[in-house]
Design an enzyme around this catalytic site. Structure first.
Site, PDB file in Angstrom:
ATOM      1  N   SER A 138      40.809  88.402  49.582  1.00 29.55           N
ATOM      2  CA  SER A 138      39.545  88.470  50.148  1.00 29.55           C
ATOM      3  C   SER A 138      38.913  89.827  50.039  1.00 29.55           C
ATOM      4  O   SER A 138      38.523  90.149  48.492  1.00 29.55           O
ATOM      5  CB  SER A 138      39.721  88.496  51.648  1.00 29.55           C
ATOM      6  OG  SER A 138      38.401  88.404  52.297  1.00 29.55           O
ATOM      7  N   ASP A 190      33.669  83.862  51.377  1.00 29.54           N
ATOM      8  CA  ASP A 190      33.744  83.024  52.785  1.00 29.54           C
ATOM      9  C   ASP A 190      32.894  83.815  53.629  1.00 29.54           C
ATOM     10  O   ASP A 190      32.736  83.008  54.754  1.00 29.54           O
ATOM     11  CB  ASP A 190      35.179  82.634  52.981  1.00 29.54           C
ATOM     12  CG  ASP A 190      35.869  83.927  53.250  1.00 29.54           C
ATOM     13  OD1 ASP A 190      35.478  85.027  53.217  1.00 29.54           O
ATOM     14  OD2 ASP A 190      36.916  83.514  53.791  1.00 29.54           O
ATOM     15  N   ASP A 205      35.886  86.853  48.454  1.00 32.45           N
ATOM     16  CA  ASP A 205      36.242  85.442  48.313  1.00 32.45           C
ATOM     17  C   ASP A 205      35.259  84.656  48.707  1.00 32.45           C
ATOM     18  O   ASP A 205      35.016  83.443  48.752  1.00 32.45           O
ATOM     19  CB  ASP A 205      37.382  85.131  48.720  1.00 32.45           C
ATOM     20  CG  ASP A 205      37.694  85.160  50.348  1.00 32.45           C
ATOM     21  OD1 ASP A 205      36.740  86.205  50.917  1.00 32.45           O
ATOM     22  OD2 ASP A 205      38.523  84.632  50.959  1.00 32.45           O
ATOM     23  N   ASP A 228      31.783  88.895  50.815  1.00 32.09           N
ATOM     24  CA  ASP A 228      33.076  89.578  50.571  1.00 32.09           C
ATOM     25  C   ASP A 228      33.505  89.009  49.296  1.00 32.09           C
ATOM     26  O   ASP A 228      33.059  88.255  48.474  1.00 32.09           O
ATOM     27  CB  ASP A 228      33.901  89.375  51.783  1.00 32.09           C
ATOM     28  CG  ASP A 228      34.337  88.056  52.076  1.00 32.09           C
ATOM     29  OD1 ASP A 228      33.695  87.092  51.575  1.00 32.09           O
ATOM     30  OD2 ASP A 228      35.220  87.995  52.934  1.00 32.09           O
TER      31      ASP A 228
END
Length: 454
Positions: free
Chosen positions: A99, A247, A245, A243
């Site tokens: 992440s 999501d 990743d 961010d």
């Protein structure tokens, strides 16, 4: 390697430094254990742009295939693109990402078929136990018939599914600056936004898991400074930051001012309720603004309050059949997306809402930003329990004040509230306060902090 799994298996995922804490050999063992615990005949695996991600992802896939499981590898993807594949293909899935963590980290977010979460109570503890046993005893012999490894590109299908959930056909032309932070938004945004009446100004779309420009964590104000400057400089209608990743999404208005994730939650909740005939449950955690349950009720819905943490939101979404859920950390969950979180779908809702009327974003979101909030303030304490007890003693019995223990301690009155929660991993107490105006909020915040830090 001699791995200490207690350091890398967290409450909801696997995360640690590569190769110091885990490596491809360990990833293979996780793949085998995931295959056994899910009992699936096939799984889907994807990864982000970190330098270690392709190797770890492939090792995991091979580990699963050696247990006789067929593996579909979707390659570079955002976490919500992996959830899409898990939902659309009805397969358990594994996403390799850390992440917003720094470049040397990597991790695995796992889900069951239909993007159902895997956490400590839903399979992760069993996976850890299996991996620890294999580390001690050695890996078992491969299955008699090993599984296949096939590749599949899901990006176009993912983008089409998202666009099917938001009507963007009649929006006015908009200019939008997107800061991908060298993360997976740079991979997904061009395809998702293709064909829409948008002028896209890309920032840091080059996939680079060393994050050369800034950390891919828009929750830290330092990481959206570039976006805040660029939006007014471009004369853009809004800015969006993702961010690492991709999501989670964060929004800034035409002036470069951040829009509270609680305001985005309220805005999207109103739109999702309208899509569902003005009824349905909407989940919000207890540190989101009071605006959220107010807007939900005003639009015919039923607000449901939960503890902080995506496992609690997802569990309540599944249990209650809620149509939408939002957190102040900028995670947004949709029933029509297998109850999973997708920042991209929230971003499309913001674009549709803005483009469907003539006012600027700052005016549009003002109706969803009714209170003054402190943001989350961390305090290092020697004894979390003792400080929480001191806060309780200070407010218990005050006229017009209520206390509840859903998550930490929430103290509330007619025109203000605050919540104090202990960190599970550090000697911290986290304070969030909100009030009808800035002066009241500051007074409540400072009084609570004085007790916490005494």
């Amino acid at each position: 390697m001699a791995a200490d799994l207690s350091q890398i298996v967290k409450a909801y995922d696997v995360r640690g430094v590569v190769p110091d804490q885990w490596d491809e050999t360990l990833a293979g063992l996780f793949g085998a254990a995931f295959a056994e615990v899910t009992g699936a005949a096939a799984i889907v695996v994807g990864h982000d742009m970190r330098p270690s991600s392709p190797g770890l992802s492939r090792a995991f896939a091979r580990g699963a295939a050696e247990r006789g499981v067929d593996v579909t590898e979707i390659g570079l993807c955002s976490t919500d693109q992996l959830y899409y594949a898990s939902g659309a293909l009805n397969l358990p899935g594994a996403m390799f990402t850390a992440s917003h963590n720094p470049a040397q980290y990597n991790g695995i977010k796992m889900c069951r078929a239909g993007a159902a979460p895997v956490g400590q109570d839903t399979g992760l503890a069993e996976i850890r136990e299996l991996v620890e046993r294999r580390l001690a005893e050695g890996a078992p012999e491969p299955a008699a018939a090993t599984g296949t490894l096939t590749t599949r590109d899901t990006l176009e299908d993912y983008a089409a599914h998202l666009r099917s959930l938001v009507d963007l056909t009649a929006i006015r032309p908009l200019k939008v600056v997107v800061d991908a932070g060298n993360g997976m938004g740079g991979h997904t945004v061009p395809t998702v936004f293709a064909g829409l009446p948008l002028t896209l100004v890309p920032m840091y779309f080059e996939l680079d898991g060393t994050f050369p420009n800034h950390e891919a964590n828009p929750l830290d104000p330092a990481n959206i400074v570039d976006l805040q400057k660029r939006v007014p400089a471009e004369g853009a209608d809004l800015g969006i930051a993702f961010d690492g990743d991709a999501d989670r999404c964060f929004v800034v208005d035409e002036n470069g001012d951040p829009v509270s994730p609680s305001a985005i939650t309220a805005l999207v909740a109103a739109r999702e309720l309208a899509r569902n005939g003005g009824e349905g449950m909407v989940i919000h955690n207890l540190i989101t603004s009071r605006t959220v349950p107010e807007v939900v009720r005003e639009n015919g819905g039923t607000p449901v309050r939960t503890r902080v943490g995506h496992s609690f939101i997802k569990a309540e979404m599944a249990r209650s059949g809620a149509i939408f859920g939002g957190e102040h950390s900028a995670h947004y969950y949709f029933k029509d997306f297998w109850n999973a979180d997708t920042g991209m779908l929230a971003a499309l809702h913001v674009l549709a809402a803005l483009g469907g009327q003539d006012a600027p974003l700052s005016s549009l979101v003002a109706q969803y930003d009714r209170y003054a909030g402190s943001g989350e303030i961390n305090s290092t304490v020697a004894d979390q329990g003792a400080r929480l007890a001191a806060v309780r003693a200070a407010y218990e019995g005050r006229p017009g004040v209520t206390l509840d223990d859903l998550d930490g301690l929430t103290v509330a009155a007619a025109d203000w509230w605050f919540n104090v929660r202990p960190s599970n991993t550090e000697p911290l107490l986290r304070l969030n306060a909100e009030a009808k105006d800035a002066a009241t909020m500051a007074a409540i915040r400072d009084e609570a902090l004085a007790i916490i830090r005494a």
